[in-house]
Enzyme design. Structure first.
Site, short mmCIF file in Angstrom:
data_model
loop_
_atom_site.label_atom_id
_atom_site.label_comp_id
_atom_site.label_asym_id
_atom_site.label_seq_id
_atom_site.Cartn_x
_atom_site.Cartn_y
_atom_site.Cartn_z
N CYS A 15 0.86 -1.18 -0.13
CA CYS A 15 0.00 0.02 0.05
C CYS A 15 0.84 1.34 -0.05
O CYS A 15 2.06 1.26 0.36
CB CYS A 15 -0.95 -0.04 1.34
SG CYS A 15 -1.86 -1.31 1.38
N ARG A 68 5.28 -0.24 -6.04
CA ARG A 68 5.22 -1.24 -4.95
C ARG A 68 4.19 -2.32 -5.21
O ARG A 68 4.26 -3.08 -4.14
CB ARG A 68 4.97 -0.13 -3.77
CG ARG A 68 5.84 1.05 -3.54
CD ARG A 68 5.31 2.00 -2.55
NE ARG A 68 5.05 1.36 -1.43
CZ ARG A 68 5.90 1.14 -0.21
NH1 ARG A 68 7.23 1.91 -0.43
NH2 ARG A 68 5.67 0.53 0.95
N TRP A 110 -3.39 -2.62 -1.31
CA TRP A 110 -2.66 -3.96 -1.63
C TRP A 110 -3.77 -4.92 -0.71
O TRP A 110 -3.34 -4.79 0.29
CB TRP A 110 -1.37 -4.24 -1.68
CG TRP A 110 -0.83 -5.50 -2.19
CD1 TRP A 110 -0.46 -5.58 -3.34
CD2 TRP A 110 -0.50 -6.65 -1.36
NE1 TRP A 110 0.22 -6.97 -3.51
CE2 TRP A 110 0.18 -7.60 -2.34
CE3 TRP A 110 -0.65 -7.09 -0.06
CZ2 TRP A 110 0.36 -8.94 -2.00
CZ3 TRP A 110 -0.19 -8.45 0.41
CH2 TRP A 110 0.44 -9.29 -0.72
N ASN A 150 -1.76 2.36 5.49
CA ASN A 150 -0.85 1.35 5.24
C ASN A 150 -0.50 0.40 6.63
O ASN A 150 -0.33 0.89 7.61
CB ASN A 150 0.46 1.65 4.95
CG ASN A 150 0.55 2.42 3.53
OD1 ASN A 150 -0.67 2.49 2.96
ND2 ASN A 150 1.54 2.79 3.24
N GLY A 151 -0.48 -0.91 6.62
CA GLY A 151 -0.39 -1.83 7.73
C GLY A 151 -1.55 -2.56 7.96
O GLY A 151 -2.47 -2.73 7.23
N GLU A 166 18.14 -17.48 -7.49
CA GLU A 166 17.72 -16.24 -7.83
C GLU A 166 17.05 -15.97 -9.16
O GLU A 166 16.48 -15.21 -9.61
CB GLU A 166 19.05 -15.32 -7.46
CG GLU A 166 18.96 -13.59 -8.15
CD GLU A 166 17.65 -12.94 -7.49
OE1 GLU A 166 16.96 -13.34 -6.46
OE2 GLU A 166 17.27 -11.78 -7.72
N LYS A 174 13.77 -14.68 -10.77
CA LYS A 174 13.75 -13.73 -11.34
C LYS A 174 12.45 -14.06 -12.55
O LYS A 174 11.74 -13.52 -12.94
CB LYS A 174 14.90 -13.26 -12.12
CG LYS A 174 15.86 -12.64 -11.39
CD LYS A 174 15.32 -10.89 -11.08
CE LYS A 174 14.71 -10.81 -9.79
NZ LYS A 174 14.94 -10.92 -8.55
N GLU A 193 9.08 -14.20 -11.13
CA GLU A 193 8.32 -13.13 -10.93
C GLU A 193 7.79 -12.39 -11.82
O GLU A 193 6.74 -11.79 -11.99
CB GLU A 193 9.35 -12.15 -10.26
CG GLU A 193 9.82 -12.51 -8.80
CD GLU A 193 10.98 -11.43 -8.29
OE1 GLU A 193 10.55 -10.82 -7.18
OE2 GLU A 193 11.82 -11.59 -8.81
N HIS A 249 18.10 -37.31 -7.68
CA HIS A 249 17.44 -37.95 -6.49
C HIS A 249 15.76 -37.58 -6.74
O HIS A 249 15.06 -37.45 -5.60
CB HIS A 249 17.93 -37.18 -4.99
CG HIS A 249 19.35 -37.83 -4.87
ND1 HIS A 249 19.44 -39.01 -4.72
CD2 HIS A 249 20.43 -37.21 -5.16
CE1 HIS A 249 20.91 -39.28 -4.60
NE2 HIS A 249 21.45 -37.99 -4.77
N LYS A 251 6.80 -4.53 -4.15
CA LYS A 251 8.08 -4.20 -3.92
C LYS A 251 8.42 -4.20 -2.52
O LYS A 251 9.60 -4.84 -2.16
CB LYS A 251 8.35 -2.78 -4.60
CG LYS A 251 9.61 -2.38 -4.31
CD LYS A 251 10.55 -2.87 -5.44
CE LYS A 251 11.91 -2.83 -5.35
NZ LYS A 251 12.84 -3.67 -5.91
C1 G6P Z 1 9.58 -8.59 -2.13
C2 G6P Z 1 10.09 -8.05 -3.61
C3 G6P Z 1 11.44 -8.64 -3.87
C4 G6P Z 1 12.36 -8.51 -2.51
C5 G6P Z 1 11.61 -8.90 -1.19
C6 G6P Z 1 12.55 -8.38 -0.07
O1 G6P Z 1 8.96 -9.93 -2.37
O2 G6P Z 1 9.12 -8.17 -4.65
O3 G6P Z 1 11.94 -8.05 -5.03
O4 G6P Z 1 13.58 -9.06 -2.96
O5 G6P Z 1 10.44 -8.34 -1.15
O6 G6P Z 1 12.52 -7.15 -0.05
P1 G6P Z 1 13.60 -6.37 0.76
O7 G6P Z 1 13.17 -4.91 0.49
O8 G6P Z 1 13.61 -6.85 2.06
O9 G6P Z 1 14.96 -6.69 0.07
#
Ligand code: G6P
Length: 607
Positions: A2, A27, A75, A101-102, A480, A484, A487, A503, A602
């Site tokens: 949010c 975000r 959100w 927010n929260g 990672e 990517k 996502e 396995h 984000k």
């Molecule tokens: C969310 C974002 C990711 C990020 C993760 C941790 O899931 O979409 O891209 O890696 O949060 O975020 P931070 O700000 O703690 O690195």
């Protein structure tokens, strides 16, 4: 997640709020709304879906004339992303409007209490209780009503509040959810993220937990929750206008991938001196007197950066290191004590689980070193020392330069710790530092060497199963790389330790399966070639990632992504960059919303 924006001053508020909300889009959100105070009183517009819909509904803001107001991107947590559940929420009498927010943890009890008192609820949100509490606690004094309300709330919240009896006055409240005030001449604003207000202000104030602010066009007062005035600490906003703009790139993600050489230079330069890694006084009091163990904790990409960092610190310092997801660590009754160094990684510094894990570790006596990109964020306040990654604002939801700068800083930190512990000789330390000096150029080379990635993305990533395999640091990078792909392209991709394939997972390999084999660990090349043979024998096509000139891989794989050699501990940084691009081109080919993938945020500020 949010986002909040608030404004009071000489301009029309609605266009300002819409522009702020657009800057917060990255975000992640699923509905949006505005409340503007005008001559006709409180005017409201809310909609599910994108901000553009809100802009259309309000004719770019022209339908809500007035010079103060609040805006929100939601959100969904409590209640579906509908028009009714979108913020702002308004009290029964229509006097107060609030954005939040929260999460209000005691909202169910408050809702029952308020319903019994006659309040009728329109939405399913936890937020609406705040609007009703404000109205019930109001006796003509806006500030007092606000203080009475926050005294009843449990949980995390950043709030923006307006009241029809006080046009031109906007309140901002912070408890465990970020909020920044932007100061101007004859106008003031606030937002949950600097991106929304950076174009309008050069001076800003970060509200602390347990503080609120009254904003009027002529000035801002900050108070603690007991109503005592607080002298705000003003900081300069030094974002150039281009920092949060695409600058000609098709997507923020592509811009941020391409910015990595520069981001790495600014992350590493202050930590390299006279051919050696040197953190100076940066570690402050964060190192325990006797270093017994290291625990790295984070979420998402930051956690995967931690998995690379674990291998680097263990190898160079010979102390036990665990990398643990923050959401797991906090409930795992961890073996943490006064001789544990906890390293918490976060691009945003606001991830709720990471913050909670750090609090848990601190309560067990551990020292905490935070590696963070966002200056002044909540994590920086909880840590004994902070290492900034200096990557600049990262706007795309999927982390790229955030991740590589975390890996680079962690690797440099491993060298610094090894030096302090006397584990490495000077020539070894110099060699490591030389690798770090070369790293930004190596990343540029990794980009330049692979112009064929769009074509490879088309051939390997658009259909069928997709696996990433590797050993050691390559395995950590594979995690990672697969994240990517998931996502941003919504393609199902999995990462496996290459040795684990037989396995179980090899049962899934068939004609048309794509396997991306990460082969930068020269000492394990033979083993990787065996894994490649195994999957090829079952019909998979193999795209390898390998150092330039590695002939054996050219012969074994169907195609090769070439990366420069940077040394065993630094390869992950150069290696991930073409794989970020592979995911990017696959997502572009599939027509995905690359910077704002569905369902993702984000900064995940709820647990
Ligand atoms: C969310 C974002 C990711 C990020 C993760 C941790 O899931 O979409 O891209 O890696 O949060 O975020 P931070 O700000 O703690 O690195």
């Amino acid at each position: 997640m949010c986002g909040i924006v608030g404004y009071t001053g000489g301009r029309e508020a609605a266009p300002f709020l819409l522009s702020g909300l657009r800057a917060l889009e990255y975000r992640g959100y699923d509905s949006a709304g505005l409340a503007v105070m005008g001559e006709g009183g409180l005017q409201l517009a809310k909609t599910s879906g994108r901000i553009e819909r809100l802009a259309e509904k309000t004719r770019g803001g022209a339908a809500l004339p007035g010079r103060s107001g609040i805006g929100h991107t939601r959100w969904a947590t409590h209640g579906a992303p509908t028009d009714v559940n979108a913020h702002p929420h308004v009290s029964c009498g229509g006097r107060f409007a609030v954005v939040h927010n929260g999460i209000i943890e005691n909202y169910a009890a408050l809702r029952a209490e308020l319903t019994a008192l006659g309040c009728s609820f329109r939405s399913e949100t936890d937020t609406e209780v705040i609007a009703h509490l404000l109205e019930l606690g109001y006796d003509g004094d806006f500030r007092e009503a606000l203080m009475r309300t926050v005294a009843r709330l449990e949980g995390s919240y950043a709030l923006g509040v307006v009241c029809t009896d006080f046009p031109g006055e906007v309140y901002a409240v912070r408890e465990a959810s970020p909020l920044i005030l932007g100061l101007g001449a004859g106008e003031n604003c606030f937002a949950s993220d600097l991106a929304a207000i950076a174009p309008y202000t050069k001076s800003a104030v970060r509200l602390e937990d347990g503080q609120f602010a009254r904003l009027r066009p002529e000035g801002v007062q900050v108070y603690d929750f007991a109503g005592r005035p607080v002298e705000p600490e003003i900081f300069r906003v030094d974002w150039g206008p281009e920092a949060a703009e695409k600058g000609g790139w098709e997507h923020f993600m592509l811009k941020e991938i391409m910015e990595q050489p520069r981001a790495l230079r600014s992350a590493l330069a202050p930590r390299l001196r006279d051919g050696l890694v040197d953190f100076g006084a940066e570690l402050g009091s964060a190192l325990p007197e006797r270093l017994g163990s290291v625990v790295i904790t984070a979420c998402g990409s930051a956690y995967y950066a931690g998995c690379v960092g674990k291998l680097a610190i263990e190898r160079l310092c010979r102390v036990p290191v665990t990398a643990e997801l923050a959401s797991e660590l906090r409930y795992s009754d961890p073996l943490i004590g006064e001789d544990t160094l906890v390293i918490a990684l976060s691009q945003s510094g606001e991830t709720a689980d990471t913050l909670a894990a750090v609090r848990e570790c601190r309560s067990r006596g551990a020292k905490v070193l935070a590696i963070v990109n966002a200056e002044g964020s909540s994590l920086t306040k909880l840590a004994d020392a902070v290492l900034y990654t200096r990557a600049g604002p990262e706007i795309a939801v999927a982390s790229t330069k955030g991740y590589t700068t975390q890996v680079a800083v962690l690797t440099a930190l491993a060298a610094e710790l090894a030096r302090r512990l006397g584990r490495l000789t000077e020539p070894e330390l110099r060699e490591l530092a030389a690798g770090l000096y070369r790293l930004p150029d190596a990343v540029q080379k990794a980009i330049d060497l692979n112009p064929g990635l769009p074509e490879l993305a088309r051939r390997y990533c658009l259909g069928g199963a997709l696996y990433y395999i590797g050993r050691g640091t390559d395995r950590a990078v594979a995690l990672e790389a697969a994240l990517k792909m998931k996502e941003i392209s919504y393609r199902h991709a999995e990462a496996y330790a290459a040795g684990e394939l037989k396995h179980g997972t090899i049962a899934l390999v068939e004609e048309g399966t794509s396997v991306v084999a990460l082969c930068c660990r020269t000492e394990l090349l033979g083993k990787m070639i065996s894994s490649i043979e195994e999957v090829k024998a079952r019909g998979a096509k193999v795209l390898a990632v390998a150092p330039a000139g590695e002939r054996r891989i050219l012969a074994a794989a169907d195609d090769v992504i070439t990366v420069p050699r940077t040394g065993p501990l630094l390869d992950p940084v150069a290696e991930i960059v073409p794989l970020q691009l592979l995911a990017y081109y696959a997502a572009r080919e599939l027509g995905c919303d690359i910077d704002k993938p569905k369902n993702l945020a984000k900064s995940v500020t709820v647990e």
